[in-house]
Design a protein around this motif. Structure first.
Motif, PDB file in Angstrom:
ATOM      1  N   ARG A   7      -1.987   2.980  -7.261  1.00 21.84           N
ATOM      2  CA  ARG A   7      -2.028   1.673  -7.703  1.00 21.84           C
ATOM      3  C   ARG A   7      -1.696   0.736  -6.598  1.00 21.84           C
ATOM      4  N   PHE A   8      -2.048  -0.417  -6.548  1.00 24.93           N
ATOM      5  CA  PHE A   8      -1.365  -1.554  -5.443  1.00 24.93           C
ATOM      6  C   PHE A   8      -0.989  -2.447  -6.639  1.00 24.93           C
ATOM      7  N   ALA A  24      -2.236  -1.603   0.327  1.00 25.50           N
ATOM      8  CA  ALA A  24      -3.271  -1.593  -0.523  1.00 25.50           C
ATOM      9  C   ALA A  24      -4.409  -0.543   0.255  1.00 25.50           C
ATOM     10  N   LEU A  25      -4.895  -0.941   1.352  1.00 26.34           N
ATOM     11  CA  LEU A  25      -5.672  -0.107   2.136  1.00 26.34           C
ATOM     12  C   LEU A  25      -5.303   1.344   2.031  1.00 26.34           C
ATOM     13  N   ARG A  41      -2.761  -3.634 -10.282  1.00 25.10           N
ATOM     14  CA  ARG A  41      -2.002  -4.374 -11.230  1.00 25.10           C
ATOM     15  C   ARG A  41      -1.182  -5.563 -10.524  1.00 25.10           C
ATOM     16  N   ILE A  42      -1.142  -6.506 -11.473  1.00 26.64           N
ATOM     17  CA  ILE A  42      -0.499  -7.830 -11.057  1.00 26.64           C
ATOM     18  C   ILE A  42       0.807  -8.083 -11.550  1.00 26.64           C
ATOM     19  N   VAL A 220       3.111   7.273  -5.861  1.00 26.91           N
ATOM     20  CA  VAL A 220       3.511   5.883  -5.766  1.00 26.91           C
ATOM     21  C   VAL A 220       3.231   5.523  -4.075  1.00 26.91           C
ATOM     22  N   ILE A 221       2.528   4.613  -3.631  1.00 26.16           N
ATOM     23  CA  ILE A 221       2.586   4.584  -2.377  1.00 26.16           C
ATOM     24  C   ILE A 221       2.875   3.070  -2.063  1.00 26.16           C
ATOM     25  N   ARG A 222       4.045   2.775  -1.524  1.00 21.53           N
ATOM     26  CA  ARG A 222       4.507   1.409  -1.253  1.00 21.53           C
ATOM     27  C   ARG A 222       5.334   1.107   0.011  1.00 21.53           C
TER      28      ARG A 222
END
Length: 536
Positions: A7-8, A24-25, A41-42, A220-222
């Motif tokens: 998710r972003f 995001a990319l 997701r906001i 989880v990529i952040r």
RNA sequence: GGCGCUAUCGUCUAGGGGUUAGGACGUGAGAUUCUCAAUCUUAAAACCCGGGUUCGAUUCCCGGUAGCGCUACCA
């Protein structure tokens, strides 16, 4: 093996920043590469800073970059896609409350009645003693009687997670194993107390974990600013008995001074790059390269589709990267050359319309009928009407504009430089041309004066139109008559014609000027230019 | 103060116990052109420091230093 779900999760508190866009990319690329799902997701729990208008902007920016998502908020008016929604945290408050009840009932969380002042004092003490700042656990084991007493007295409380005494470790795909000693982490707050402004609102670390778990996020990529939060989140997964996902923390993007990239380094938001006339494929390619390298160590130009075939998190660099505008520009020039000329023409027309509303629009293309453009055109003084031209004239102007672009496109990094770079055609300014230092140096030479006076006498003697052929003939005559040739001849002539001593060849510029002058664009003819410059 | 992350040309990166340390952007030079841009050729340019392991470390380990992040009842 189950397919990955990523998710972003941006918070709509401002424009989409290039750092977040890269996050995001990479999420998108990872999902597409493995055939998994990408979820938007906001994170709008920070009600004071979140604004709904930014959500629309966010979605527009992501789409412009070429990203799409399998689940999450859709475009305006569309319902959310996906079945594990809602996808806005502000709409999930009851879910968090339910989970807090569960934790409290199971004794995995407890009410903390400590006041901010007490906690602040603890913290000050810890710093003075050179110790990690951790919660003392004062309310960890209050008796039922004490809790009831506080409750009856109406004392505000926060909810804390009761964590174990083991050190916490997680696996990071980019960095390997990361662990935190047990003594450096303590029972984290889950829900804010009634004494705070946001009474009863769960904190970020809690909601993000609940959401990720309930949405079945596997990776989880952040950004790496979340590394220190991760142990708390792992503890929450464990308290619920949920599987802990894989993590991948991406490094920060820095400015040229190694500070976090910010507005003062230049453009940072996606919409700004768009306005400046960068192509989305260039920005996406650049962002893909910033912190990731192809396996062969050489390939650099990738479309999104190509990237999605070769991207892997294992090849993501852990070290921070400096945003290099020069390299972005190079990629943008690269894609400008490859792009469909008609597409570029439309984009370029918008730039000209912005910068030279006195001349543009050349024609009423679809591009100019966007709401944004309408507002802009109407706001001009006087307001610009999208005129209805004959099809013949429109086609002529389009063809002329195409040849203009062919001449000046190789000179720009991004499209909004086009109006200034093509000033030879649109911006004939005699005074400015004379004063410009390099021009002045060229004109100060005797041979230059000779060239100009020769030009002047020919203009005087010639009554008709000065066609490109005639002008070139004159140049040859002057060369033969005076012996002046090469740059001594061409530079002064070019200044008289365009206002610049250097620029495209006469063979290309002359027809452009003459044709442009006949299309009703207010472009001076060759004759008018020379007359104005030499003061005939 | 505590904890964590990071460290190859100016920049993005490849590589990896023995290599002429590779590519790209940018920069310099040359070719081309009247000139600018574009294009082509070419050059200069890097393993943070100190210990350890090893026949041999830029590569592995430890320490230092520096940068960044977290250290909130922000996200």
């Amino acid at each position: 093996m189950t397919l990955p779900r990523v998710r972003f999760a941006p918070s709509p508190t401002g424009m989409l920043h290039v750092g977040n866009a890269r996050t995001a990319l990479y999420n998108w690329l990872f999902a597409r590469r493995l055939g998994g799902q990408f979820i938007l997701r906001i994170e709008d729990t920070d009600l004071e800073r979140s604004e709904t208008r930014y959500e629309g902007q966010l979605i527009e920016d992501l789409r412009w970059l070429g990203l799409d998502w399998d689940e999450g908020p859709g475009v305006l008016g569309e319902p959310d896609k996906g079945v594990v929604g809602p996808y806005r945290q502000s709409e999930r408050l009851d879910i968090y409350a339910r989970h807090t009840e569960q934790l409290l009932a199971e004794g995995k969380a407890y009410r903390c009645f400590c006041t901010p002042e007490e906690l602040e004092a603890e913290r000050a003490l810890a710093i003075a003693d050179h110790l990690p700042q951790v919660y003392s656990g004062h309310c960890r084991n209050l008796s039922h009687a004490a809790i009831d007493h506080n409750l009856v007295a109406g004392k505000p409380f926060a909810v804390r997670l009761r964590i174990g005494t083991d050190s916490l470790r997680f696996h990071d795909i980019v960095r390997g194993s990361v662990d935190f000693p047990a003594e450096t982490i303590s029972d984290p707050i889950l829900v804010r107390s009634a004494s705070s402004v946001s009474a009863g609102v769960p904190v970020y670390n809690y909601v993000v974990t609940v959401d990720d778990a309930l949405m079945g996020i596997t990776h989880v990529i952040r950004g790496d600013d979340h590394i220190s939060n991760t142990p708390k989140q792992v503890a929450i997964y464990q308290a619920f008995g949920w599987p802990v996902p894989e993590f991948a923390h991406l490094s920060t993007i820095l400015g040229s001074d190694r500070e976090r990239l910010s507005k003062r380094h230049g453009a940072t938001s996606i919409s700004t790059f768009r306005q400046m006339g960068y192509l989305p494929e260039a920005l996406a390619n650049y962002l893909g390269l910033l912190g990731w390298g192809a396996e062969d160590g050489k390939s650099e130009t990738f479309t999104l589709e190509q990237l999605a075939k070769v991207f892997s998190l294992e090849r993501v660099t852990p070290s921070p990267a400096i945003f290099d505008f020069d390299k972005l520009n190079w990629l943008n020039r690269h894609y400008l050359k490859l792009a469909d000329p008609e597409r570029i023409a439309k984009l370029a027309e918008r730039q000209f319309t912005r910068h030279r509303p006195d001349i543009f629009p050349l024609w009423a293309s679809d591009e100019l009928h966007t709401a944004e453009m309408q507002v802009f055109l109407a706001s001009q003084d006087p307001p610009i009407q999208l005129n209805s031209l004959s099809k013949e004239l429109i086609d002529q102007r389009k063809a002329w504009f195409a040849s203009l672009l062919a001449l000046f496109l190789p000179k720009v990094d991004h499209l909004d430089q086009l109006p200034a770079k093509s000033a030879a055609i649109f911006g004939f300014d005699v005074e400015a041309a004379r004063v410009e230092p390099e021009n002045a140096a060229v004109l100060a030479v005797d041979s230059a004066r000779t060239v100009l006076s020769e030009l002047a006498s020919r203009v005087r003697a010639h009554s008709g139109h000065v066609t490109p052929e005639i002008f070139k003939l004159w140049l040859n005559e002057i060369k033969d008559a005076t012996g002046i040739k090469g740059k001594e001849l061409f530079h002064p002539a070019r200044i008289a014609l365009t206002g610049f001593h250097s620029g495209p060849e006469f063979e290309k510029v002359l027809p452009l000027i003459e044709d442009g002058a006949t299309l009703g664009l207010g472009i001076p003819t060759v004759r008018e230019r020379i007359e104005r410059f030499v003061g005939v």
